[in-house]
Design a protein around this motif. Sequence first.
Motif, PDB file in Angstrom:
ATOM      1  N   ALA A  59     -14.176   5.337 -43.721  1.00 41.14           N
ATOM      2  CA  ALA A  59     -13.939   3.966 -43.771  1.00 41.14           C
ATOM      3  C   ALA A  59     -14.911   3.236 -43.363  1.00 41.14           C
ATOM      4  O   ALA A  59     -16.050   1.595 -43.717  1.00 41.14           O
ATOM      5  CB  ALA A  59     -12.667   3.468 -43.521  1.00 41.14           C
ATOM      6  N   ALA A  60     -15.163   4.184 -42.314  1.00 41.30           N
ATOM      7  CA  ALA A  60     -16.324   3.195 -41.528  1.00 41.30           C
ATOM      8  C   ALA A  60     -17.861   3.146 -41.782  1.00 41.30           C
ATOM      9  O   ALA A  60     -18.411   2.193 -41.075  1.00 41.30           O
ATOM     10  CB  ALA A  60     -16.086   3.841 -39.510  1.00 41.30           C
ATOM     11  N   GLU A  61     -18.351   4.249 -42.031  1.00 45.50           N
ATOM     12  CA  GLU A  61     -19.141   4.611 -42.629  1.00 45.50           C
ATOM     13  C   GLU A  61     -20.191   3.280 -44.290  1.00 45.50           C
ATOM     14  O   GLU A  61     -20.658   3.056 -44.052  1.00 45.50           O
ATOM     15  CB  GLU A  61     -19.637   6.129 -43.209  1.00 45.50           C
ATOM     16  N   VAL A  62     -18.307   3.549 -44.999  1.00 45.94           N
ATOM     17  CA  VAL A  62     -19.115   2.694 -45.895  1.00 45.94           C
ATOM     18  C   VAL A  62     -19.266   1.213 -45.020  1.00 45.94           C
ATOM     19  O   VAL A  62     -19.932   0.121 -45.962  1.00 45.94           O
ATOM     20  CB  VAL A  62     -17.465   2.499 -46.816  1.00 45.94           C
ATOM     21  N   ILE A  63     -18.483   1.258 -44.855  1.00 46.02           N
ATOM     22  CA  ILE A  63     -18.409  -0.122 -43.192  1.00 46.02           C
ATOM     23  C   ILE A  63     -19.747  -0.949 -42.925  1.00 46.02           C
ATOM     24  O   ILE A  63     -20.668  -1.480 -43.270  1.00 46.02           O
ATOM     25  CB  ILE A  63     -17.521  -1.299 -42.805  1.00 46.02           C
ATOM     26  N   ALA A  64     -20.383   0.320 -42.174  1.00 50.45           N
ATOM     27  CA  ALA A  64     -21.701   0.874 -41.701  1.00 50.45           C
ATOM     28  C   ALA A  64     -22.677   0.646 -43.284  1.00 50.45           C
ATOM     29  O   ALA A  64     -24.327   0.184 -42.937  1.00 50.45           O
ATOM     30  CB  ALA A  64     -22.082   1.877 -41.246  1.00 50.45           C
ATOM     31  N   GLN A  65     -22.785   1.408 -44.186  1.00 50.39           N
ATOM     32  CA  GLN A  65     -23.645   0.590 -45.159  1.00 50.39           C
ATOM     33  C   GLN A  65     -23.593  -0.484 -45.687  1.00 50.39           C
ATOM     34  O   GLN A  65     -25.056  -0.594 -45.854  1.00 50.39           O
ATOM     35  CB  GLN A  65     -22.558   1.989 -46.279  1.00 50.39           C
ATOM     36  N   GLN A  66     -22.479  -0.995 -46.062  1.00 52.05           N
ATOM     37  CA  GLN A  66     -22.328  -2.776 -46.420  1.00 52.05           C
ATOM     38  C   GLN A  66     -23.405  -3.319 -45.586  1.00 52.05           C
ATOM     39  O   GLN A  66     -24.150  -3.833 -45.762  1.00 52.05           O
ATOM     40  CB  GLN A  66     -20.751  -3.112 -46.785  1.00 52.05           C
ATOM     41  N   LEU A 139      -5.409  -0.174 -26.443  1.00 53.25           N
ATOM     42  CA  LEU A 139      -6.129   0.304 -26.107  1.00 53.25           C
ATOM     43  C   LEU A 139      -7.045   0.927 -25.146  1.00 53.25           C
ATOM     44  O   LEU A 139      -8.167   1.768 -26.009  1.00 53.25           O
ATOM     45  CB  LEU A 139      -7.132  -1.325 -24.863  1.00 53.25           C
ATOM     46  N   LEU A 140      -5.894   1.946 -24.390  1.00 53.93           N
ATOM     47  CA  LEU A 140      -6.195   3.055 -24.508  1.00 53.93           C
ATOM     48  C   LEU A 140      -6.911   4.570 -25.298  1.00 53.93           C
ATOM     49  O   LEU A 140      -7.354   5.450 -25.953  1.00 53.93           O
ATOM     50  CB  LEU A 140      -5.771   3.879 -23.514  1.00 53.93           C
ATOM     51  N   VAL A 141      -5.860   4.075 -26.414  1.00 56.11           N
ATOM     52  CA  VAL A 141      -5.660   4.905 -28.317  1.00 56.11           C
ATOM     53  C   VAL A 141      -7.816   4.199 -29.396  1.00 56.11           C
ATOM     54  O   VAL A 141      -8.574   5.300 -29.176  1.00 56.11           O
ATOM     55  CB  VAL A 141      -5.193   4.336 -29.298  1.00 56.11           C
ATOM     56  N   VAL A 142      -7.523   3.266 -28.224  1.00 55.46           N
ATOM     57  CA  VAL A 142      -9.240   3.296 -29.597  1.00 55.46           C
ATOM     58  C   VAL A 142     -10.135   3.426 -28.458  1.00 55.46           C
ATOM     59  O   VAL A 142     -11.381   3.971 -28.867  1.00 55.46           O
ATOM     60  CB  VAL A 142      -9.311   1.491 -29.187  1.00 55.46           C
ATOM     61  N   ALA A 143     -10.554   3.174 -27.196  1.00 53.73           N
ATOM     62  CA  ALA A 143     -11.229   3.691 -26.356  1.00 53.73           C
ATOM     63  C   ALA A 143     -11.289   5.705 -26.539  1.00 53.73           C
ATOM     64  O   ALA A 143     -12.458   6.135 -26.339  1.00 53.73           O
ATOM     65  CB  ALA A 143     -11.319   3.929 -24.592  1.00 53.73           C
ATOM     66  N   GLY A 144     -10.293   5.832 -26.856  1.00 58.83           N
ATOM     67  CA  GLY A 144      -9.974   7.587 -26.970  1.00 58.83           C
ATOM     68  C   GLY A 144     -10.436   8.046 -28.557  1.00 58.83           C
ATOM     69  O   GLY A 144     -10.914   9.666 -28.399  1.00 58.83           O
ATOM     70  N   GLN A 145      -9.537   7.505 -29.603  1.00 65.96           N
ATOM     71  CA  GLN A 145      -9.765   7.741 -30.663  1.00 65.96           C
ATOM     72  C   GLN A 145     -10.535   7.091 -31.408  1.00 65.96           C
ATOM     73  O   GLN A 145     -10.028   7.634 -32.950  1.00 65.96           O
ATOM     74  CB  GLN A 145      -8.545   8.290 -31.389  1.00 65.96           C
ATOM     75  N   VAL A 146     -10.480   6.139 -31.311  1.00 63.92           N
ATOM     76  CA  VAL A 146     -10.804   4.704 -33.046  1.00 63.92           C
ATOM     77  C   VAL A 146     -12.398   4.478 -32.436  1.00 63.92           C
ATOM     78  O   VAL A 146     -13.252   4.385 -33.913  1.00 63.92           O
ATOM     79  CB  VAL A 146     -10.045   4.103 -32.856  1.00 63.92           C
ATOM     80  N   ARG A 147     -12.766   4.571 -31.351  1.00 66.54           N
ATOM     81  CA  ARG A 147     -14.623   3.400 -31.575  1.00 66.54           C
ATOM     82  C   ARG A 147     -15.406   4.426 -31.734  1.00 66.54           C
ATOM     83  O   ARG A 147     -16.598   4.338 -32.268  1.00 66.54           O
ATOM     84  CB  ARG A 147     -14.448   3.486 -30.670  1.00 66.54           C
ATOM     85  N   GLN A 148     -15.313   6.264 -31.679  1.00 70.29           N
ATOM     86  CA  GLN A 148     -16.132   7.784 -32.019  1.00 70.29           C
ATOM     87  C   GLN A 148     -16.306   7.086 -33.498  1.00 70.29           C
ATOM     88  O   GLN A 148     -17.555   7.468 -33.718  1.00 70.29           O
ATOM     89  CB  GLN A 148     -15.478   8.572 -31.624  1.00 70.29           C
ATOM     90  N   HIS A 149     -15.874   6.516 -34.327  1.00 69.23           N
ATOM     91  CA  HIS A 149     -16.102   6.672 -35.896  1.00 69.23           C
ATOM     92  C   HIS A 149     -16.765   6.026 -35.555  1.00 69.23           C
ATOM     93  O   HIS A 149     -17.342   5.533 -37.091  1.00 69.23           O
ATOM     94  CB  HIS A 149     -14.248   6.111 -36.642  1.00 69.23           C
ATOM     95  N   PHE A 150     -17.786   4.426 -35.302  1.00 71.37           N
ATOM     96  CA  PHE A 150     -17.763   3.057 -35.375  1.00 71.37           C
ATOM     97  C   PHE A 150     -19.247   3.352 -34.923  1.00 71.37           C
ATOM     98  O   PHE A 150     -19.702   4.008 -33.695  1.00 71.37           O
ATOM     99  CB  PHE A 150     -17.648   1.979 -34.823  1.00 71.37           C
ATOM    100  N   PRO A 151     -20.074   3.004 -35.536  1.00 71.03           N
ATOM    101  CA  PRO A 151     -21.540   2.284 -35.008  1.00 71.03           C
ATOM    102  C   PRO A 151     -21.936   1.483 -33.805  1.00 71.03           C
ATOM    103  O   PRO A 151     -20.540   0.760 -33.314  1.00 71.03           O
ATOM    104  CB  PRO A 151     -22.848   1.757 -35.894  1.00 71.03           C
ATOM    105  N   GLU A 152     -22.076   1.957 -33.043  1.00 70.71           N
ATOM    106  CA  GLU A 152     -22.531   1.064 -31.358  1.00 70.71           C
ATOM    107  C   GLU A 152     -22.633  -0.486 -31.633  1.00 70.71           C
ATOM    108  O   GLU A 152     -21.334  -0.793 -30.357  1.00 70.71           O
ATOM    109  CB  GLU A 152     -23.312   2.393 -30.358  1.00 70.71           C
TER     110      GLU A 152
END
Length: 545
Positions: A59-66, A139-152
Amino acid sequence: MLALERELNRPVDGRSEEELIRDLSKVEALYELLKGQVLAVVGDALAVAKTDPRRLHQAAEVIAQQEEEDRRYAAEGASSPAGKLVKTRPRGWQQLWREAVRKSVEERMVRPAAAAGREGLSEAAQSFLHMGLTMKDDLLVVAGQVRQHFPEEFDVFHTYAACYHSYFSAQMTLMAQFELGDNDTYLLLSWVQSLYPKEILNHPGLAGELKGAGFDSLLPPRQIRQLEATFLSNEKASVHLLMAKGLEVEVKHWSEDKSPEKLDGHFHSELPIDIIQIMSSRQKKAEDLSAELGKQMKHMLLIELPEFLRSYQTAFEDFREKCKQQKNYKAIVIANINNCLAFRYAGRKTASRVKGKQMTYQWYLWSTYCPLFKRLKQNKWTASEGTLEDILRTAGEHIPEFTTLLIIMERIHLHLVKEYVMRLCKKRFVLKSLDQQQQLAKQITSNSKALQEFCMENGSPGSWLEPVLRSLAEIIRLQDLSAIQMEVATFVQRYPDFSKAHLGAILSIKGNLSSSDVKSIKSILEVSPKPTDSSKALFSFIKVG
């Protein structure tokens, strides 16, 4: 889909408008289907990151492509047949993602039904607790497991953090607009000043990420100051009421003529414990919010305590005057004298407020010993050798009664020495002969030894009083001017509150000293140290003349 969209945006000869609209509708329908699936995934990103991270990554890749396609379209700036009918770019899927994040945060921050173990909390307390725990854990989950899937460039962590902070702050601001009770005022301040900064902004797993994010406070300074003023006002009223109730209970116990309880052999009252607990709990409560609020609370308590002590003293003096016939009168008085020590440590600035009750010590001691000390007539010292024995025998008879008083033996010790010196300093006789001075010095030395042995045997910690009478006897006994000066210099080092007036009274006993000798001896005190430790004061309590 991207290929179809690009094909529609390229000029093609012979394509009718109807065909263009039909093809465009197919592409847009596919985009709507894809957008729905992508936003469903990112809207539940915290759960999907744990259960199906590959799906979140897609899903993150699709958003980045768009987003990349939006930038490409903007850079080319070309007109297209499709563009004449409907503008399809930029699609702004990154903004759609941000909106999905905001909605998911708000849904997660809404408090569910009361959780087990929180039934005793108010609605507001449960709500804030839920928001605080949700924000921290998510926020602990976001930092450890979510943000790694999105572009910086998406700045995922701070996007989530800003949404949580904004929602928390909005709920806090909304509540602050209402007229709050004592508990809710403290609840808001505790989250704004203590819990939020400590448990979230400075959480070990989040502090580094949130540093510099600008989330300084959940409320603006003006509202915080208003809440603090209300909090202090509420606490002042509460402290005043609780202290008054404590005194009311104490006075009721006096009127019932019940013997006070004993603690470690001393008559004991719960009043100072209750009052000090009231003060210390309020002080800690304010300090837990902020250091500045703790200072303001301390200042308020240092004003409130003397007010209470004045009321206490008034009630106590009324009891002393009106209830002398009660069976437990003395025991109740002693218990209240013991209270003075506890209150003295409640605040250095308030120590003087208990001076009136401290004088009750003197009342007891004076009524017991003063009549006996009056028998020490200065013109009959040689005929009064048995007087001190009578005094010590009387003291021994009263000690069992006085042991219920805290630190009483040191006070008795101090009182006996003080009264002895006071009688010695009365300017009523002059001994001109050497034999008379030697005889008086011998008697004082003998009395000093007997007094010291009696007090030490009964547990007095006042060893600092031992040299007083012995040294004064030496000053009376010595005849050499240099030797007297040496003795005076040593004495004043031990007792800096020994004044020229006291020295003059002692020297007046020695009728064979010239005025120049007296002046020379007194000059020793001009370079003597000033008193620094009031707990070791003796001569400050002895008036001469």
